[in-house]
Design an enzyme around this catalytic site. Structure first.
Site, short mmCIF file in Angstrom:
data_model
loop_
_atom_site.label_atom_id
_atom_site.label_comp_id
_atom_site.label_asym_id
_atom_site.label_seq_id
_atom_site.Cartn_x
_atom_site.Cartn_y
_atom_site.Cartn_z
CE LYS A 114 -1.67 2.93 1.95
NZ LYS A 114 -1.64 4.41 1.67
CD GLU A 188 11.82 3.50 10.21
OE1 GLU A 188 12.40 4.34 10.93
OE2 GLU A 188 11.32 3.79 9.11
CB CYS A 222 11.79 9.02 10.32
SG CYS A 222 12.31 7.48 9.54
CD GLU A 320 9.47 12.41 12.60
OE1 GLU A 320 10.43 11.84 12.07
OE2 GLU A 320 8.38 11.86 12.80
#
Length: 426
Positions: A114, A188, A222, A320
């Protein structure tokens, strides 16, 4: 198919990506705005290295293992976990697709992949290469869709495994859905990684390492080191060099080879990053470069920004941002530096810069994070990738990446029969 035959499929895909590398680089740049030089070197180069690593690992992975002991003798097999749902993000679409497809297909799983709507074309182009490489029909299925379909997919009772790369918020939701059915899951997730710069570090080399270590892909990775920890003694000289680095990185059209900072992937992402810059200023941090609206009126650009006077509990030090925004935090001593590095819900990546490698390793061992790069050196793809704390569950890449897609199964055997089987294997 045997593991060797599955490895041959991956090898053909790897060779096709190498041949069409420029096409993939241009496509990724067009879809999500990665600067073209980084698309060529990172967005395409990294998947090739990953495929090389997994093809090599497949030759030594213990799919069948005879174990004997006084308590019993066994054949231990590692069987494919089954049907895998792989949900991948937009920021490094080819890399993350490969890091999930390569191990799952090597061990014999089938996959529903996906992709993010922003980068579906890249994923579909990759799937076409698998088809051309001889992967049987139905083994790899690509489902371009949004969040609603993702939630339906990961909760489907026909799945045996979910692997997801993306935000921590989405990861928590996926984990809760998988938990209801005990579906195996690898996550993750996000990061707010720290670069701990010791007093004996070469600042010129450190700052140059941060060009990619903190700002590659326009800050949309990230694992970037976005919290920069420096002692008060060397703070000002480090900040001067950092300001010079950011000023030297051209912002503009991602198709231009000179560009080092491109646009954000969407208008929404641009607004999120710009909002964090405004929050940083409101909380009292000082932008030494950037901090304003981008002068580019065409495209979703953000003015690259470095903040000083940052305190550990400011939002720009805790959350973040996922854009070209760096926070510099001073420390008084090494103990405080380690505390600052660990002052985060995340634990995905990190770095220690020093001229004393033994001491650097000792400091790195005290940082609770899945990877620590010493002086900017990456660990390579024979090593596992993943995070502590809110940065995820499980590991990808390396031997551990293959283990994530198998279920061990033990067969109890008569001792003499087990010994004979071991001789056959050798």
């Amino acid at each position: 198919m045997s593991p060797a035959e599955r490895g041959d499929v991956l090898r053909r895909v790897r060779d096709s990506i190498a041949v069409r590398g420029e096409d993939f680089a241009q496509l990724i740049t067009d879809e999500m705005g990665s600067p073209i030089t980084q698309s060529r070197s990172i967005q395409v180069g990294t998947p090739l290295a990953l495929l090389d690593s997994y093809i090599e690992l497949a030759e030594t992975f213990p799919f069948r293992d005879i174990r004997t002991s006084p308590s019993g003798s066994a054949l231990v097999t590692r069987e494919p976990v089954g049907v895998v749902a792989a949900v991948v993000p937009w920021n490094v679409p080819l890399t993350v697709a490969v890091i999930k497809l390569a191990p799952s297909l090597l061990v014999g799983c089938t996959v529903v992949l996906k992709p993010s709507p922003e980068t579906s074309l890249t994923t579909l182009a990759l799937a076409q290469l698998f088809e051309q490489a001889g992967l049987p029909k139905g083994v790899l299925n690509v489902l371009p869709a949004g969040r609603e379909v993702s939630e339906y997919l990961v909760g489907h009772p026909g799945l045996d495994k979910v692997t997801f790369t993306g935000s921590t918020a989405a990861g928590r939701r996926i984990a809760s859905i998988c938990g209801q059915q005990l579906t195996r899951v690898t996550l993750e997730l996000g990061g707010k990684s720290a670069a701990l710069i010791l007093d004996d570090a070469d600042l010129d080399e450190t700052v140059e390492a941060l060009r990619l270590g903190a700002l590659r892909n326009s800050g949309q990775v990230c694992s970037l080191k976005t919290r920069l920890l420096i002692s008060r003694r060397r703070h000002d000289e480090f900040v001067d060099r950092l300001r010079g680095l950011v000023a030297s990185m051209p912002v503009g059209d991602p198709r231009d080879p000179a560009t080092q900072i491109g646009p954000m992937v969407t208008a929404r992402q641009r607004d999120i990053v710009q909002n964090y810059i405004e929050i940083g200023a409101q909380e009292g941090a000082k932008p030494i470069i950037g901090g304003g609206r981008s002068p580019h009126d065409k495209g979703w650009f953000v003015d690259p920004t470095v903040f000083t006077d940052v305190t550990p509990d400011m939002r720009i030090a805790l959350e973040e941002v996922f854009g070209p925004v760096l926070a510099v935090l001073p420390y008084d001593n090494e103990e405080m530096a380690v505390e600052l590095a660990n002052h985060s819900q995340y634990g995905l990546n990190g770095a220690v810069f020093t001229s004393d490698l033994d001491h650097g390793l000792a400091v790195a061992s005290r940082i609770r994070t899945g990877t620590v790069e010493i002086n900017g050196n990456p660990p390579g793809f024979q090593a596992p990738v993943g995070g502590f704390k809110a940065s995820g569950i499980g590991r990808e890449a390396g031997h551990e990446g293959l283990e994530a897609y198998v279920e061990p199964k033990s067969y109890g055997l008569p001792h003499d029969f087990a010994i004979a089987q071991r001789k056959k294997q050798s």
